[in-house]
Design an enzyme around this catalytic site. Structure first.
Site, PDB file in Angstrom:
ATOM      1  N   GLY A 114       0.823  -1.199   0.000  1.00 61.83           N
ATOM      2  CA  GLY A 114       0.000   0.000   0.000  1.00 61.83           C
ATOM      3  C   GLY A 114       0.859   1.251   0.000  1.00 61.83           C
ATOM      4  CB  CYS A 115       0.274   4.659  -1.283  1.00 64.07           C
ATOM      5  SG  CYS A 115      -1.383   4.979  -0.643  1.00 64.07           S
ATOM      6  CE1 TYR A 116      -1.539   8.406   3.582  1.00 65.41           C
ATOM      7  CE2 TYR A 116      -3.346   6.836   3.298  1.00 65.41           C
ATOM      8  CZ  TYR A 116      -2.881   8.141   3.330  1.00 65.41           C
ATOM      9  OH  TYR A 116      -3.756   9.177   3.110  1.00 65.41           O
TER      10      TYR A 116
END
Length: 302
Positions: A114-116
């Site tokens: 995921g990005c975060y």
């Protein structure tokens, strides 16, 4: 030539992956007519034709697609959060550990980070491994992302002017990236996470504030540099490189993630990651993983 099917290519991540692969002589894109993209028979035929399928789908649909293709020899990269802590899936952060590239290259199933989570894990995992952060330490993570990470509905809200310029969300501590942060940063405690969205399309800053308690800004920076010494797309910067301002859009359009440590040894510090939420946080990482899986140059198209 590798045959690649993007299941869900009409979405933001799928479109960017397609753009990154367009024109490559080593890739043959398997396509479904848009009128049949939800037709089970057409999709199964595309899975059967492909060497690698990239799932750019909501979590439930990604689980269905993985099950749908379970009896086929196609290899899968899942860009959703459905399989990030699932057994039998390689975690697709190529620079995370010394053997990560080899595991991704050999895997039948790869889950894109995921990005975060990419920002948080990139900062925390090396420092936990080095003994500079205890797995049980009380941690907080603050982050801001461009609105493209929220999908079609949120993008539409910003484009029509309905959305505010900035908002914080998911404060109930149930954000879907938390389980993978805990698992892949090797934490035993669960961080408090406060994500937010700003009025810019893409880009991201992830921050982890720390009471240093004998640790130093220089020591933390050195540990990150040592860990990522041979990394393709992870760079460790000095606090002085930022002139006091860290800009979330600084790496837009790239597959890099920049890490840095800021603060004062006597007063505390902040670990900071900057990345493009649609690049290293989504489509760029997927293409990097695809390159490893098909034996292409890791940075091709990036």
């Amino acid at each position: 030539m590798a045959r690649v099917f993007i299941d869900g290519e009409a979405g933001t991540t799928g479109l960017q992956i397609r753009e990154r692969l367009a024109g490559r002589s080593d890739i043959d894109l398997v396509r479904i007519d848009s009128a049949h993209r939800k037709d089970p028979e057409a999709r199964r035929a595309a899975f059967a034709e492909a060497d690698v399928a990239i799932l750019c789908l909501p979590d439930a649909a990604a689980r269905e697609a993985a099950a749908f293709a379970a009896d086929l020899p196609v290899r899968i990269i899942d860009a959703s959060s459905a399989h990030r802590v699932a057994e039998g899936w390689a975690y697709g952060f190529a620079e995370l550990t010394a053997d990560a590239r080899a595991r991704i290259a050999a895997a039948q199933r790869v889950s894109n980070p995921g990005c975060y989570a990419t920002g948080a894990i990139a900062l925390l995992a090396p420092l936990v491994a080095a003994g500079l952060i205890a797995p049980e330490e009380d941690l907080t993570i603050n982050a801001v992302s461009g609105y493209s990470g929220g999908g079609k509905e949120l993008i539409a809200e910003f484009k029509t002017g309905e959305a505010p310029d900035f908002f914080v969300y998911a404060l109930g501590q149930s954000h879907k990236h938390l389980p993978e942060i805990v698992a892949h940063a090797r934490l035993t405690g669960r961080p408090v996470f406060a994500p937010s969205v700003g009025r810019f399309a893409q880009g991201m800053v992830v921050q982890v504030p720390l009471h240093l308690h004998g640790r130093t800004v220089a020591g933390l920076t050195d540990a990150l540099r040592a860990h990522y010494d041979a990394a393709s797309f992870v760079r460790v910067r000095g606090a002085g490189d930022y002139a006091g301002r860290v800009v979330p859009t600084a790496l837009n359009g790239s597959n890099f993630i920049d890490l840095s440590v800021h603060g004062d040894d006597a007063r505390g510090g902040v670990l900071v990651a900057v990345l493009d939420n649609l690049g290293k946080g989504a489509s760029g990482a997927a293409v990097q993983n695809l390159n490893l899986m098909i034996g292409a140059d890791e940075g091709l198209g990036l």
